[in-house]
Scaffold this active site. Structure first.
Site, short mmCIF file in Angstrom:
data_model
loop_
_atom_site.label_atom_id
_atom_site.label_comp_id
_atom_site.label_asym_id
_atom_site.label_seq_id
_atom_site.Cartn_x
_atom_site.Cartn_y
_atom_site.Cartn_z
N ASP A 98 -174.24 -60.59 11.82
CA ASP A 98 -175.42 -60.58 12.67
C ASP A 98 -176.23 -61.83 12.33
O ASP A 98 -176.50 -62.09 11.16
CB ASP A 98 -176.24 -59.31 12.37
CG ASP A 98 -176.91 -58.76 13.61
OD1 ASP A 98 -177.61 -59.53 14.29
OD2 ASP A 98 -176.73 -57.56 13.89
N ASP A 201 -179.04 -62.15 17.33
CA ASP A 201 -180.15 -61.21 17.47
C ASP A 201 -181.34 -61.77 18.25
O ASP A 201 -181.78 -62.89 17.98
CB ASP A 201 -180.62 -60.84 16.05
CG ASP A 201 -181.69 -59.76 16.05
OD1 ASP A 201 -181.36 -58.63 16.40
OD2 ASP A 201 -182.85 -60.07 15.71
N GLU A 258 -177.57 -61.27 22.06
CA GLU A 258 -178.43 -60.17 22.49
C GLU A 258 -179.47 -60.80 23.41
O GLU A 258 -180.52 -61.24 22.98
CB GLU A 258 -179.12 -59.50 21.29
CG GLU A 258 -179.82 -58.22 21.73
CD GLU A 258 -180.89 -57.72 20.77
OE1 GLU A 258 -181.26 -56.56 20.87
OE2 GLU A 258 -181.38 -58.49 19.93
N HIS A 330 -177.38 -49.77 17.80
CA HIS A 330 -178.30 -49.24 16.78
C HIS A 330 -179.75 -49.22 17.24
O HIS A 330 -180.61 -48.75 16.50
CB HIS A 330 -178.16 -50.09 15.53
CG HIS A 330 -178.64 -51.49 15.74
ND1 HIS A 330 -177.97 -52.39 16.57
CD2 HIS A 330 -179.73 -52.14 15.30
CE1 HIS A 330 -178.64 -53.52 16.60
NE2 HIS A 330 -179.71 -53.41 15.84
O1 TEU Z 1 -183.50 -56.18 18.84
C1 TEU Z 1 -184.30 -56.90 19.73
C2 TEU Z 1 -184.96 -56.21 20.84
O2 TEU Z 1 -185.48 -56.90 21.67
C3 TEU Z 1 -185.10 -54.74 21.03
O3 TEU Z 1 -184.07 -54.02 21.55
C4 TEU Z 1 -185.90 -54.04 19.98
O4 TEU Z 1 -185.09 -53.42 19.05
C5 TEU Z 1 -186.77 -52.96 20.57
O5 TEU Z 1 -187.50 -53.51 21.59
C6 TEU Z 1 -187.72 -52.42 19.52
O6 TEU Z 1 -188.12 -51.14 19.86
C7 TEU Z 1 -183.00 -56.83 17.72
C8 TEU Z 1 -182.27 -55.88 16.81
O7 TEU Z 1 -181.16 -55.35 17.47
C9 TEU Z 1 -183.22 -54.85 16.30
O8 TEU Z 1 -182.59 -53.87 15.52
C10 TEU Z 1 -184.27 -55.55 15.51
O9 TEU Z 1 -185.28 -54.64 15.16
C11 TEU Z 1 -184.92 -56.70 16.30
O10 TEU Z 1 -183.98 -57.51 16.98
C12 TEU Z 1 -185.64 -57.61 15.35
O11 TEU Z 1 -184.74 -58.33 14.58
#
Ligand code: TEU
Ligand code: CA
Length: 559
Positions: A98, A201, A258, A330
């Site tokens: 990641d 991410d 992402e 997740h």
């Molecule tokens: O997620 C980014 C994101 O924009 C979202 O789906 C976010 O988890 C959600 O809006 C919060 O409620 C990534 C990761 O997958 C996530 O687990 C992390 O928390 C986030 O980035 C920060 O690194």
């Protein structure tokens, strides 16, 4: 389209903290993953994406990295990871790490140095602004976890820093070429180690609309969702193109972004040939029940909504590139609890959902536990917010309370939407702690583990697990694989309710028929069925002209 090594792969996401605990401390670890490599071989997995295992205070479960070059001792050591990479290679399984570079941890040495000397070189690695107590902040953006995205800089009463996520996740300043150079160096260090690539991410956040300015408030807190700012931020391509050139492309690495809020016109740049990334996730269905998070009325996603969302997104991408298909990850509640009506949830309907997303064009990703049909927690499983863990929970709960919900109702909203639903430990068996650990796990085990667990499903030919195995085997069958990977995608029967059907045309013609409702139905066939390749139903009834589908039947047929 030029053929790439990752096009025909099947990927699996591991959330290490909840996958398998090897040393009895209640926390999953790398040795636990190594102990299950044969399991992935048996399933037919080619790529393993690990959610972060870097050194971290775990304020956001590892998405807050304090050292990009080290492993958090709770997950193991660098030697463990080297062993995982090497053993994976022997089995033909590539490890994908990641890549969390929108922000780091406030415990990273860059941020510590920035606090010591905000005007020095490391101060410029972050977004630090002057600020007088009582004055408005430079902008009213709401952090993703609730509250302002500005926080006082430790040790400086007159300065603040930006964090679009948790306050322990200060945003890195991508406008600074020295920061970018450090990031590329780190990426290449990992690629030199022999990993297969990265999942990237929250990447859309690296480009901010500057100078900072307010957007219309969209909640009572007077703050504005980050989306409003992101819509106006332009120029991310310069950073992403540079990153691809300086890193991934040199190694022919797999990269999956992402990506949210991308603009249609940018798609070819993102995932077209020579795009910034090999692929990006299809999040088109994750927004379908977004409103129920804040409007507090039950909203079940209908079959038509689900179908229309995925079909439209695949059409949008057609001829441009490859999506990575998911039903959960997740950050999301469990897909089966979300995309199947509660009253219709069964092993049979879980297999239907699996078949639908798995045979689309693109790269199928399985999130840990999905292959055994793991479900969300039930409201009766938990009586207090203390039983849950995620740093995003407080915002969901408090917003519900502020909207006037009772504590019980707010808790129920949280249980439905919490990211913890996907983070409860993997259910290996009906033994204590679901066989995940010998100790009390860091997060509760879903109480349904006695019924839903891998050990039981392995013994049952009709289990969800064995159906996933069949799906993977079918996608990899030398006769059909080319059609599933490169075949044209044509939606079918879209004028009929609750049918999710599509055709894949390559050197074979394959139709996926799904009756996504409890009611049975007879459908007229466009062309006669030659062979049934796979079905979740024991007996499929059809003739030259018609196919009979019982509730939630999925039939994959060569025509
Ligand atoms: O997620 C980014 C994101 O924009 C979202 O789906 C976010 O988890 C959600 O809006 C919060 O409620 C990534 C990761 O997958 C996530 O687990 C992390 O928390 C986030 O980035 C920060 O690194
Ligand atoms: Ca452990």
């Amino acid at each position: 389209m030029e053929r790439k090594w990752w096009h025909n792969k099947i990927a699996y996401q591991i959330y290490p903290k909840s996958f398998m605990d090897s040393n009895g401390d209640g926390i999953g670890d790398i040795k636990g993953i190594i102990s299950k490599l044969d399991y992935f071989k048996e399933l037919g997995i080619d790529i393993l994406w690990l959610s972060p295992i870097y050194k971290s205070p775990l304020a956001d479960q590892g998405y807050d990295i304090s050292d990009y070059y080290d492993i958090d001792p709770r997950f193991g050591t660098m030697e463990d990871l080297d062993e995982l990479i090497a053993k994976g290679k022997e089995l033909g399984i590539g490890i994908v790490m990641d890549l969390v570079v929108n922000h780091c941890s406030d415990e990273h040495e860059w941020f510590k140095k920035a606090c010591e000397d905000p005007d020095g070189p490391y101060g410029k690695f972050f977004y630090i602004e002057d600020h007088k107590e009582g004055q408005p902040f430079p902008c009213n953006w709401r952090s993703y976890f609730g509250g302002s995205c500005w926080e006082k800089l430790p040790g400086h009463d007159d300065k603040i820093y930006l964090h679009v996520f948790h306050k322990k996740q200060p945003d890195l300043n991508w406008e600074n070429p020295l920061l970018r150079k450090e990031i590329y160096k780190m990426i290449n260090w990992w690629l030199d180690k022999g990993i297969a690539g990265f999942r990237i991410d929250a990447i859309i956040n690296i480009k901010k609309k500057l100078p900072f300015s307010d957007y219309p408030a969209d909640r009572d807190d007077g703050l504005s969702s980050m989306d409003n700012m992101l819509k106006e931020a332009v120029g991310i391509g310069e950073f992403l193109g540079e990153m691809a050139r300086e890193t991934f492309r040199k190694y022919d690495a797999f990269s999956v972004g992402e990506v949210f809020n991308e603009k249609d016109s940018e798609l070819p740049l993102f995932i077209g040939e020579n795009g910034y990334f090999s692929s990006m996730f299809d999040f088109s269905t994750t927004h379908l029940d977004e409103e129920s998070k804040t409007r507090y009325e039950e909203k079940e996603i209908t079959a038509n909504e689900y179908r229309d969302a995925i079909f439209a997104n695949h059409k949008r991408i057609e001829g441009i590139g490859y999506l990575s298909n998911i039903i959960e990850n997740h950050d999301e509640p469990r897909g089966v609890s979300r995309y199947i009506k509660t009253s219709d949830l069964s092993e049979h309907s879980k297999k239907a959902l699996a078949g639908i997303y798995f045979l689309l064009p693109g790269i199928p990703f399985i999130y840990q536990g999905q292959e055994i049909g793991m479900e969300n927690l039930k409201t009766s499983d938990i009586d207090s917010t203390d039983k849950l863990d995620d740093c995003a929970n407080a915002d969901i709960y408090n917003t519900a309370i502020n909207a006037g919900l009772s504590e019980k109702d707010a808790l129920n909203v949280l249980i439905k939407h919490s990211r913890d639903n996907a983070r409860t430990p993997f259910q290996w068996s009906s033994e204590a702690h679901a066989g995940f650990s010998t100790a009390n796990p860091w997060l509760l085990v879903n109480p349904n583990y006695k019924k839903i667990n891998l050990e039981a499903q392995k013994k049952d030919d009709d289990s969800v697990f064995n159906f996933y195995k069949e799906l993977i085997a079918l996608r990899k069958d030398p006769e059909y694989t080319d059609t599933f990977v490169y075949g044209k995608f044509t939606p079918m029967y879209t004028d009929m309710d609750n049918l999710i059907c599509y055709k894949r045309t390559g050197n074979k013609t394959i139709i996926i028929y799904t009756n996504y409702q409890a009611k049975e139905i007879d459908i007229k066939l466009e062309s006669p069925i030659k062979t049934i390749l796979l079905s979740n139903s024991k007996e499929v009834r059809f003739n030259e002209k018609e196919l009979h589908l019982n509730g939630y039947d999925l039939v994959v047929a060569e025509v």
